[in-house]
Design an enzyme around this catalytic site. Structure first.
Site, mmCIF file in Angstrom:
data_model
loop_
_atom_site.group_PDB
_atom_site.id
_atom_site.type_symbol
_atom_site.label_atom_id
_atom_site.label_comp_id
_atom_site.label_asym_id
_atom_site.label_seq_id
_atom_site.Cartn_x
_atom_site.Cartn_y
_atom_site.Cartn_z
ATOM 1 N N ASP C 303 0.857 -1.172 0.000
ATOM 2 C CA ASP C 303 0.000 0.000 0.000
ATOM 3 C C ASP C 303 0.891 1.217 0.000
ATOM 4 O O ASP C 303 1.916 1.238 0.672
ATOM 5 C CB ASP C 303 -0.845 0.002 1.285
ATOM 6 C CG ASP C 303 -2.228 -0.544 1.015
ATOM 7 O OD1 ASP C 303 -2.701 -0.368 -0.124
ATOM 8 O OD2 ASP C 303 -2.804 -1.149 1.925
ATOM 9 N N ASP C 340 -13.886 17.415 8.754
ATOM 10 C CA ASP C 340 -13.064 16.278 8.298
ATOM 11 C C ASP C 340 -11.933 16.038 9.282
ATOM 12 O O ASP C 340 -11.037 16.856 9.437
ATOM 13 C CB ASP C 340 -12.502 16.621 6.908
ATOM 14 C CG ASP C 340 -11.813 15.425 6.282
ATOM 15 O OD1 ASP C 340 -11.583 14.436 7.014
ATOM 16 O OD2 ASP C 340 -11.535 15.483 5.079
ATOM 17 N N GLU C 344 -5.428 14.607 6.473
ATOM 18 C CA GLU C 344 -5.446 15.440 5.271
ATOM 19 C C GLU C 344 -6.390 16.617 5.454
ATOM 20 O O GLU C 344 -6.087 17.765 5.165
ATOM 21 C CB GLU C 344 -5.886 14.620 4.061
ATOM 22 C CG GLU C 344 -4.809 13.696 3.562
ATOM 23 C CD GLU C 344 -5.376 12.589 2.699
ATOM 24 O OE1 GLU C 344 -6.501 12.761 2.174
ATOM 25 O OE2 GLU C 344 -4.692 11.561 2.559
ATOM 26 N N PHE C 374 -15.509 10.443 3.328
ATOM 27 C CA PHE C 374 -14.788 9.824 2.210
ATOM 28 C C PHE C 374 -15.037 8.323 2.209
ATOM 29 O O PHE C 374 -15.035 7.681 3.258
ATOM 30 C CB PHE C 374 -13.299 10.100 2.397
ATOM 31 C CG PHE C 374 -12.421 9.434 1.391
ATOM 32 C CD1 PHE C 374 -12.095 10.095 0.202
ATOM 33 C CD2 PHE C 374 -11.919 8.159 1.605
ATOM 34 C CE1 PHE C 374 -11.285 9.492 -0.724
ATOM 35 C CE2 PHE C 374 -11.117 7.551 0.662
ATOM 36 C CZ PHE C 374 -10.798 8.225 -0.495
ATOM 37 N N THR C 375 -15.292 7.756 1.066
ATOM 38 C CA THR C 375 -15.313 6.294 0.973
ATOM 39 C C THR C 375 -14.413 5.899 -0.191
ATOM 40 O O THR C 375 -14.220 6.689 -1.121
ATOM 41 C CB THR C 375 -16.728 5.747 0.697
ATOM 42 O OG1 THR C 375 -17.089 6.122 -0.637
ATOM 43 C CG2 THR C 375 -17.749 6.276 1.680
ATOM 44 N N LYS C 392 -14.681 17.879 -2.164
ATOM 45 C CA LYS C 392 -13.286 17.838 -2.612
ATOM 46 C C LYS C 392 -12.931 16.372 -2.825
ATOM 47 O O LYS C 392 -13.404 15.487 -2.099
ATOM 48 C CB LYS C 392 -12.365 18.488 -1.594
ATOM 49 C CG LYS C 392 -12.387 17.809 -0.217
ATOM 50 C CD LYS C 392 -11.488 18.559 0.737
ATOM 51 C CE LYS C 392 -11.147 17.780 1.988
ATOM 52 N NZ LYS C 392 -12.219 17.189 2.738
#
Lengths: 189, 565, 679
Positions: C303, C340, C344, C374-375, C392
């Protein structure tokens, strides 16, 4: 069961092909193309077979060149070598005897070095050849017996040896053909 | 000048070997060749008459079963032909029926491509047996060996299937496209040089000095051709290729040597072509050549050294021509022996019993390691592959990867099969040789005593276990024990070589193929070659060190020290 | 804990235990597992009986007795090697096990109340409550709560880690202590099945399953043993024919010398020690097979995040779309990122605050704002404030979104996004109700040292493939910077699985490291699957190795250990077989030279006398086992190099060296025996 039948059928087909047709075809070719070679390269004298030029035969007459000692005494059914190991005492004692005999026969000194083929048994027992060195040691005996000059014998020997010279082969001379040549020249023996 | 002839011959020969290697790979892959025009109709005819579907694919067990049954049937036919030969035609010498134990030994011997002979053909067998029995098995045992090799190779080229080809197709192609055409060409050449091919009766005559002699006759050339090409080695005559009617001159001699080497050499290259890695074939070829050259060096050294015992009888340099034909001489004869023991051919043109002990040590070594220096047609490369698997196993471990060879991972199964194939023949050989020594009457069959007698015995069983067929002919092996024990040895050794090969083929075919990467150990480099040679030599040495010490080595030392027996 | 992992081979306590165990292991029933050694033992028994008879009749100068003694030592040395390896491994696990058995747990009863039970009574599916300061009594998943956990007991890492319900850090390991917080844990393993138990099992040979390579090697060793048995059994017959008398002592000596006793004796120790070395790297392998497969891996899937890069991309720059004012972009970016909580998101907030000159001030999220998380499928996040949606996300994701409402991406954005990506950074496109405002540049920081490790992988012939959700340009740039062989950009969770399948179909062995639940299918598919200890239970169950440090670059250590185990086996096998040549040269002349002095030419070592020759060979054969124990336990030293180079070195040392060393060794022992008057 099908495996066995298939195997059997296959075996029959293959046997006919490789065991019947193949040798017969080869024999056919042989009869047509090489009638002499394929039947044993026979040598005739006065219309009579006196041997095969490929198969050694026993020579004992002093006027003939002698071939190599043969364990089976040039018998062909079956022929064989001695199969003696290098340290076999029977081998060594008979070898000693043959060395003595060879020197006596050819009137050689007891320190005369002998060519290896002169007193050893060949593999097949039917070796048709001897080495040139071996033949040269016999020249004097043959000439004396035939009462012809040694040079004459030597000359025939060299002619025959030259004829027997072949590629990938040791310089040897065919004893039978040499003796036939000698006989055709004559001399008493 | 003479050297030039040899070199020229060598190059011509090697060129032909390469062509043949490619041709054979095409044949087994079913590609069209120049011979297809004649071969294909013949091939189809054979399938049709034998009820075979050439498109059928077999797994290794089916392949093996067909192979074994077919071979056993062939064996049975040879056996039956012998025991009733007296009632059958083509019997010029009025030979009697062969005794059952000798007949069984001979039948196994020819079926297994060993061609061990406890008899002399010219005085024991009828022409019918020689043709329908022996010549046929010469073809079929050779074709069987090649088929086994091809089936094993499919394990490397195929992936994720359990099918390794069709035995009948492989057998037929080998016979029709390779063995028969070559044999025809070679027979005709041999006849042109004086090898017999006739059905005239035995020729009785009186010699120049008026002594009676008989010239044996028969269809010799057709059998000699296949005996050399198919690494069979069973002679028409008892003294085999020393007999002037089998091998009359220097030219036939060198051509027979070439024939002995031809298919075994070419098959190594075919192997390379067929697995799509000609470099691998060359790597094997080079390994084998190196072992052969090492052997040649030792053998020629021993023969040049000669027998010091002979010097005192006045023989020049002690060169031992005992049991050697004058037209060949000791160097060529001993080289022949090297070739035939390396290739499992087993024909002889000198009497091995009488050669120098160290020479025979090399011969015995060749047979002892399973005849992997070229080896018998098909089975030679199989044997070498067993060693290669062993090498790759050790090499694989030593580079830290699960061992692999030609893109296939090697697991316990491959190891198990290779170990069986490599170890069973020497184990059998040692056991039966030891038992022979415990039977007094069997010891009495020796022609020589002491260390040389032991060599005779060892040689016989090594020859049987290696499916070679050559012999220290002094040993009389036509006894119940020898016929029986050698028969078993030949039989088991043959199938313990072939069946594991098929099983490995089947097992590898089922596996995936791993791509080559920089982590893969290159099996075409010098390191692999060196390791392969070392493993072959060390394995052979470890197995036979004690017996070779007591046999040929002691024999040699006795000779050097002037001890006779 | 860290200091325990040093390379101390053994201490006095271990030594004592190992010596005791090696005697216990003489029991033929346990020795049955090691046929080579069993035969040596049988040989020792025979020679002992023989020497006792000899002693009674008073012949010989204790030759047979000396030989028997050394044969016993041969077996004992082999047992010692195995025992030592076992004890070393056990020792590491033992202290943990002790704490574990003492534990109690608060188990939730069906009525919701708690009862105190012993940890041994816990079963899979039970729910337990663990409070601050308590030790977690079994492996499990956190149902609710967050806790700071000290895992040093198993990882040796002193820094505590956070474990919380939901997300990818839900799993806890038995034996670890909660420093603060309170969690409800669902137990996922029965007593005896925990990782700790697994770990202990792996080092105990009794329950150790042999790997295919081990089995194959054993087949070879047994084959050789049978061959040499036949050689020795038939030898007296051949010798008898040559009128040489052989004694049973000499025959058994020769047999033992020829049999692959060196590797046979050290084989179990090598495997156990390999597992132990893996534990030193803080990796628990759930099967030996997986460890060896690690040595074969051709492809490693990594990853990007956390492995190749530091993991957290930081917002670095705001790039305006044409015709958009800076304030508009800053405001929208800020709004979209305020709720969020990802690193990030926070870095965007920080950047925006700096841009606005309000750094440090607290800005609240509008009350009616709803966060769109986010997914991996949508690959974007944002907020919904009434009808206003600010998103975004990756270029593709935003493009997809605005295409859906018949808008199209402004041309300059396309170019600018490309430009950002080309520089190896991640463009995050900001859109306010389908109006594209601009781009946030996220900078990815490649980990220090990763390049070197990847280079090592390549030298070992292993291809490294990066998986990332980034667009191809970004991925390419990072891949180039870190030195990867290949990369898969814009990967979705399913991509990993199909990628592994694709590589496997081509015959590759694939290793992968994963932590999240969505990695589980891919882990299950991979040949070598390493789950982070911090990962989810699903990931841990799908894996065949657990990395206690949760350090993804650990894969390299695993691969090296896997290789090392195989190399050690191969090297010692080669050594063992090569040794035989010299032993023949010692014993064969000793057997025959009395009868046939000619054979003294084989006595190239010029050994004193036959008895000394045989004894020296037997002693060498015995002593070489303890001498090689360090190599067996620590593994053959290896470096990342090409296969040929490794093989060449090992062949030279263990093959060629193995050929020569015994000549030297036997000669030295012979001299010593002569000086000591033992022969």
């Amino acid at each position: 069961m099908t495996t066995i039948t298939r195997s059997l059928r296959m075996l029959i087909v293959m046997t006919i092909m490789t065991g019947v047709i193949y040798p017969l075809v080869i024999t056919g070719i042989a009869m047509i193309c090489f009638p002499v070679k394929s039947t044993g390269s026979l040598v005739y004298s006065q219309g009579r077979v006196i041997g095969s030029e490929l198969i050694g035969q026993k020579f004992t007459f002093p006027g003939h060149f002698h071939g190599r000692p043969s364990f089976c005494d040039y018998s062909t059914l079956p022929s064989q070598g001695s199969n003696w190991g290098p340290g076999n005492s029977v081998y060594l004692s008979t070898l000693k005897q043959r060395a003595v005999n060879y020197r006596e026969e050819n009137n050689l000194s007891s320190v005369q070095v002998l060519p290896p083929d002169a007193i050893t048994f060949s593999a097949s027992g039917l070796d048709p050849h001897i080495s040139l060195e071996n033949a040269l040691l016999q020249v004097s005996r043959v000439a004396t017996a035939r009462r012809i000059p040694e040079n004459k014998v030597k000359q025939i020997l060299f002619v025959e040896a030259a004829r027997d010279k072949a590629i990938f082969q040791k310089p040897v001379v065919n004893v039978m053909k040499l003796n036939v040549a000698l006989d055709s020249v004559g001399g008493i023996y | 000048m003479i050297l030039l002839e040899w070199i020229l011959f060598l190059f011509l020969f090697l060129g032909l070997v390469f062509l043949m290697g490619k041709y054979m790979s095409s044949v087994y892959l079913g590609e069209d060749t120049f011979f297809t025009v004649i071969g294909k109709p013949l091939e189809n005819l054979i399938y049709k008459t034998s009820g075979i579907n050439p498109a059928e694919e077999m797994n290794w067990k089916q392949y093996g079963l067909n192979l074994v049954i077919f071979n056993l049937l062939g064996c049975l036919v040879v056996f039956l032909l012998q025991v009733i030969q007296g009632y059958l035609p083509l019997n010029p010498i009025h030979a009697a029926n062969v005794h059952w134990d000798l007949a069984l030994n001979t039948a196994i011997s020819f079926m297994t491509n060993t061609n061990w002979q406890s008899y002399s053909g010219e005085s024991t067998l009828t022409w019918l047996v020689q043709m329908l029995g022996l010549t046929v098995q010469n073809f079929l045992s050779a074709a069987t060996g090649m088929a086994a090799m091809v089936a094993m190779l499919r394990g490397f080229t195929r992936k994720e299937t359990d099918k390794i080809g069709n035995f009948w197709v492989d057998l037929t192609r080998g016979t029709v496209y390779i063995l028969i055409p070559l044999s025809i060409l070679f027979s005709v050449f041999l006849i042109s040089q004086g090898v017999l091919q006739t059905f005239h009766p035995y020729q009785h005559f009186y010699t120049m000095e008026n002594q009676s002699q008989v010239l044996p006759t028969g269809p010799v050339a057709s059998q000699v051709a296949i005996k050399q090409l198919g690494s069979n080695g069973g002679g028409f005559f008892g003294v085999n290729s020393a007999h002037p009617f089998e091998n009359p001159n220097g030219l036939t001699n060198i051509f027979e040597m070439a024939a002995i080497l031809f298919l075994p050499l070419a098959l190594v290259l075919s192997f390379g072509y067929m697995v799509g890695n000609i470099k691998q074939g060359l790597a094997f070829l080079i390994s084998m050549l190196v072992i052969l050259l090492l052997g040649t060096g030792i053998v020629w050294w021993a023969e040049m050294l000669g027998n010091p015992l002979l010097i005192k009888y006045g023989i020049a340099h002690g060169v031992s021509m005992e049991g050697v034909e004058s037209r060949f001489g000791v160097l060529i004869s001993s080289f022949w022996g090297l070739l035939t023991t390396a290739t499992s051919n087993g024909s002889v043109n000198s009497m091995h019993d009488s050669l120098m002990p160290i020479t025979t040590l090399v011969y015995m070594f060749n047979m002892g390691v399973g005849e992997v220096v070229f080896g018998g047609v098909g089975v030679g490369i199989i044997g070498m592959l067993y060693y290669a698997l062993l090498v790759m196993f050790l090499a694989g471990l030593m580079i830290g990867r699960t061992p692999e060879f030609l893109g296939k991972k090697l697991g316990p199964r491959e190891m198990y099969l290779s170990v069986i194939a490599l170890l069973v023949p020497p184990i059998l050989m040692l056991i039966f040789a030891a038992i022979a020594l415990m039977i007094p009457s069997t010891v009495g069959c020796m022609n020589n005593s002491s260390a040389h007698g032991l060599s005779e015995l060892l040689y016989a069983f090594l020859s049987g276990a290696g499916n070679n067929g050559s012999a220290f002919a002094g040993l009389n092996t036509n006894t119940l024990y020898y016929n029986f024990s050698l028969g078993i040895t030949m039989f088991i050794s043959r199938f313990v070589t072939i069946l594991p090969a098929l099983a490995i083929g089947g097992s590898l075919a089922e596996k995936k193929s791993i791509p080559e990467s920089s982590a893969t150990f290159p099996t075409t480099g010098i390191l692999f070659i060196a390791m392969l040679i070392a493993v072959v030599i060390i394995m052979g040495s470890l197995t036979f060190f004690p017996v070779f010490t007591m046999g040929p080595l002691l024999d040699h030392l006795f000779m050097i020290h002037g001890k006779v027996y | 804990m860290k200091s325990d992992k040093s390379l101390i081979l053994f201490n006095t306590k271990m030594l004592k235990e190992a010596i005791r165990d090696s005697v216990i292991k003489l029991n033929p029933l346990t020795l049955w597992r090691n046929p080579v050694m069993l035969i040596v033992e049988v040989g020792a028994v025979i020679t002992t009986i023989y020497s006792l008879i000899e002693l009674k009749s008073g012949t010989g100068h204790y030759f047979s007795l000396q030989v028997s003694l050394w044969l016993w030592f041969t077996v004992l040395f082999a047992n010692f090697a195995e025992a030592l390896a076992e004890i070393r491994g056990k020792g590491r696990a033992q202290s943990l096990r002790e704490t574990q058995t003492e534990l109690t747990a608060n188990r939730q009863k069906p009525d919701g109340k708690y009862e105190t039970v012993s940890s041994i009574q816990l079963r899979k599916g039970d729910t337990i409550l663990v409070k601050e300061g308590e030790i977690i009594s079994g492996d499990g998943d956190i149902l609710s709560g967050t806790a700071l956990v000290d895992e040093s007991a198993i990882t040796g890492e002193s820094a505590p880690v956070i474990r919380e319900s939901g997300g990818d850090r839900t799993s806890v390991t038995g034996g670890t202590r909660i420093l603060s917080g309170e969690i409800l844990v669902k137990v996922t393993s029965n007593p005896g099945d925990t990782f700790l138990d697994q770990m202990i099992k792996m080092v105990e040979s009794a329950s150790r399953q042999k790997t295919p390579n081990e089995v194959a090697l054993e087949i070879l060793l047994i084959g050789l043993t049978i061959l040499f048995l036949v050689v020795i059994i038939t030898l007296p017959v051949f010798a008898g024919y040559m009128s040489v008398k052989t004694t049973i002592t000499v025959l058994i000596s020769l047999l033992v010398c020829l049999m692959p006793t060196t590797i046979g004796g050290l084989l179990p120790a090598i495997g156990i020690a390999g597992m132990d070395r893996l534990i030193q790297h803080n990796v628990i392998a759930l099967s030996g097979r997986a460890v060896e497969a690690a040595g074969d891996v051709n492809v490693v899937l990594l990853d990007k995040t956390g492995t190749i890069t530091l993991g957290n991309r930081m917002a670095d720059e705001l790039i305006l779309a044409e015709g958009i004012s800076r304030d508009t972009l800053v405001e929208s970016a800020l709004l979209s990122s305020l709720p969020d909580e990802t690193p990030e998101g926070r870095s965007i907030v920080t950047l925006c605050k700096t841009e606005k000159g309000i750094k440090g001030k607290d800005i609240r999220t509008p009350r009616d704002a709803a966060f769109i998380a986010f997914t991996p499928q949508t690959r974007m996040s944002g907020v919904r404030i009434g009808s206003r949606v600010i998103m975004k996300g990756s270029y593709d994701a935003i493009e997809e979104m605005i295409l859906a409402s018949q808008n199209r991406m402004p041309d300059d954005i396309h170019a600018k996004a490309d430009e950002v990506a080309r520089q190896g950074d991640t463009p995050l496109v900001v859109a306010d109700n389908e109006r594209v405002l601009g781009i946030i540049r996220l900078k990815d920081i490649v980990k220090q040292g990763i390049k070197g490790r990847l280079k090592q992988l390549r030298e070992m012939g292993i291809k490294s493939v990066m998986i990332t959700g980034d667009n191809p340009l970004t991925a390419a740039s990072i891949a180039a910077e870190a030195g990867l062989d290949d990369f898969i950009a814009q990967a979705k969770p399913e991509t990993k699985l199909s990628l592994i399948r694709k590589y496997q179909e081509n015959g590759n062995l694939v290793a992968m490291i994963g932590d999240g639940t969505n990695d589980a299918p891919a882990l299950a598919q991979a040949d070598v699957a390493v789950a982070m200890n911090a990962g989810t239970q699903a990931a841990r169950e799908a894996a065949n190795m657990i990395d206690l440090d949760s350090n993804p670059t650990k894969l390299l250590d695993i691969v090296e250990t896997g290789k090392q185990i195989l190399i050690t086996r191969g090297a010692l096998t080669t050594f063992s077989i090569s040794n035989d040549v010299a032993k023949y040269f010692a014993i064969i002349p000793a057997l025959f030279a009395a009868q046939y002095p000619e054979l003294n030419i084989l006595n190239i070592m010029h050994l004193t006398n036959p008895a000394s020759a045989v004894l020296s060979a037997v002693i060498f054969n015995a002593l070489i086992i303890p001498l090689l124990i360090p190599i067996a336990l620590q593994g053959v030293r290896m470096k990342s190099a090409s296969a040929s180079a490794i093989l060449k070195t090992n062949l030279l040392i263990y093959g060629f060296g193995g050929l020569l060393l015994p000549f030297l060794g036997i000669k030295i022992i012979d001299i010593f025996l002569k000086l000591a008057g033992l022969v």
